[in-house]
Write an enzyme that holds these catalytic residues in place. Structure first.
Site, short mmCIF file in Angstrom:
data_model
loop_
_atom_site.label_atom_id
_atom_site.label_comp_id
_atom_site.label_asym_id
_atom_site.label_seq_id
_atom_site.Cartn_x
_atom_site.Cartn_y
_atom_site.Cartn_z
N SER A 144 1.03 -1.41 0.06
CA SER A 144 0.10 -0.08 0.09
C SER A 144 0.97 1.60 0.01
O SER A 144 1.63 1.63 -0.91
CB SER A 144 -0.76 0.09 1.13
N LYS B 42 -21.92 15.88 6.93
CA LYS B 42 -21.55 16.59 8.23
C LYS B 42 -21.85 15.04 9.58
O LYS B 42 -22.64 14.98 9.48
CB LYS B 42 -21.75 17.47 8.87
#
Length: 309
Positions: free
Chosen positions: A127, A179
């Protein structure tokens, strides 16, 4: 008494001889210093930085990769140092934050613009640990190195059912519908999932572009390999994700053959960590930040390979 120098005259003659010897000693010392200076100057012109004590630096990246300003500044300083002839990037990392991998990747790419960079993958270089190897002019891996895992991940947890069974309810007031997502206290909404998938998709595309540029491939060639899976070093070699099987001796031989940096060139470790971090082996601040961002915030989007648990 005639024929013999008077006492005062003999004393003067002795003093004159001592002064002459001192002058000769000074001139001899100056001549030796000038000769040594000339040899050093000639050696410097002939051999370049190596003639003046040039060396390689070894950057060991181990454990979780996070955004590290001290490390990127140390890499930039090494690039400016005329005595640094190149870098060996030694990787044993499962990855880390996307931003941390990107910052280290860019710092290493800038170094490689000025000086040779070779990467050596050890146990794991997956990764973000694979991402940072992309700027290297040559990448070596062991047969059994775990590498690849080209992808990004965002993890959270959701405990609304548990809270409901306990009779606990979390209140949340936000300025917008998206949010506070993901949030451990309520299920992820379809709109929230779509927004987060868009973020991960964009980060994944950035990762693919880095691999394509580093491995001299097209994004279309990289895409089938970038589904998050890991590869052994032998598999990665077949897929052209690394250049050769080997370790640091092979990397030193490549630097000697391709960049005329003798295999006997000294190597110095590049370690920007503070004293406490060197003693503990990790940064407490980075550890806390990683845990909080992993479980509680969108900032926890990571390019890391981990075993299923």
């Amino acid at each position: 008494m005639t024929g013999f120098p008077q006492p005062d005259l003999a004393h003067d003659l002795l003093a004159d001889r001592r002064r002459m010897k001192r002058r000769l000693s000074v001139w001899r010392a100056l001549a030796v210093l000038l000769a040594l200076g000339g040899l050093l100057l000639l050696g410097g012109w002939r051999l370049g930085p190596a003639g003046l004590g040039g060396h390689l630096v070894r950057l060991s990246v181990e454990g979780t990769i996070s955004d590290n300003r001290e490390l990127t500044e140390a890499i930039a300083a090494a690039a400016r140092d005329p005595l640094v002839r190149g870098m060996i990037l030694s990787i044993d990392s499962p990855g880390g934050s996307v931003a941390g991998g990107e910052g280290l990747h860019d710092a290493l790419a800038s170094f490689r613009n000025d000086k040779p960079l070779v990467a050596v993958m050890r146990g794991t270089a997956a990764s973000a640990g694979y991402m940072i190897a992309m700027p290297a002019g040559r990448i070596f891996a062991r047969d059994s190195t775990l590498t690849g895992s080209i992808g990004v991940i965002l993890q959270s947890f959701e405990v609304s059912e548990l809270m409901r069974s306990l009779g606990v309810q979390a209140e949340m007031i936000t300025s917008g519908a998206l949010k506070g997502q993901p949030n451990p206290f309520r299920p992820l909404s379809p709109a929230g999932r779509a927004a987060l998938e868009g973020v991960l998709g964009d980060m994944h595309a950035q990762f693919v572009a880095m691999v394509a540029a580093g491995r001299r491939m097209t994004p279309e060639q990289v895409a089938p390999l970038a589904d998050g899976r890991v590869y052994t070093g032998r598999q990665a070699l077949e897929l052209k994700l690394v250049d050769a099987i080997g370790g640091e001796p092979e990397a030193r031989a490549w630097l000697a053959a391709e960049h005329e940096i003798p295999a006997a060139t000294p190597v110095r470790d590049l370690d920007p960590r503070g004293t406490a971090e060197r003693v503990l082996g990790f940064s407490l601040r980075a550890l806390v930040k990683s845990v909080v961002s992993e479980w509680l915030a969108i900032d926890g989007v990571r390019a890391v390979w981990q075993l299923p648990g």
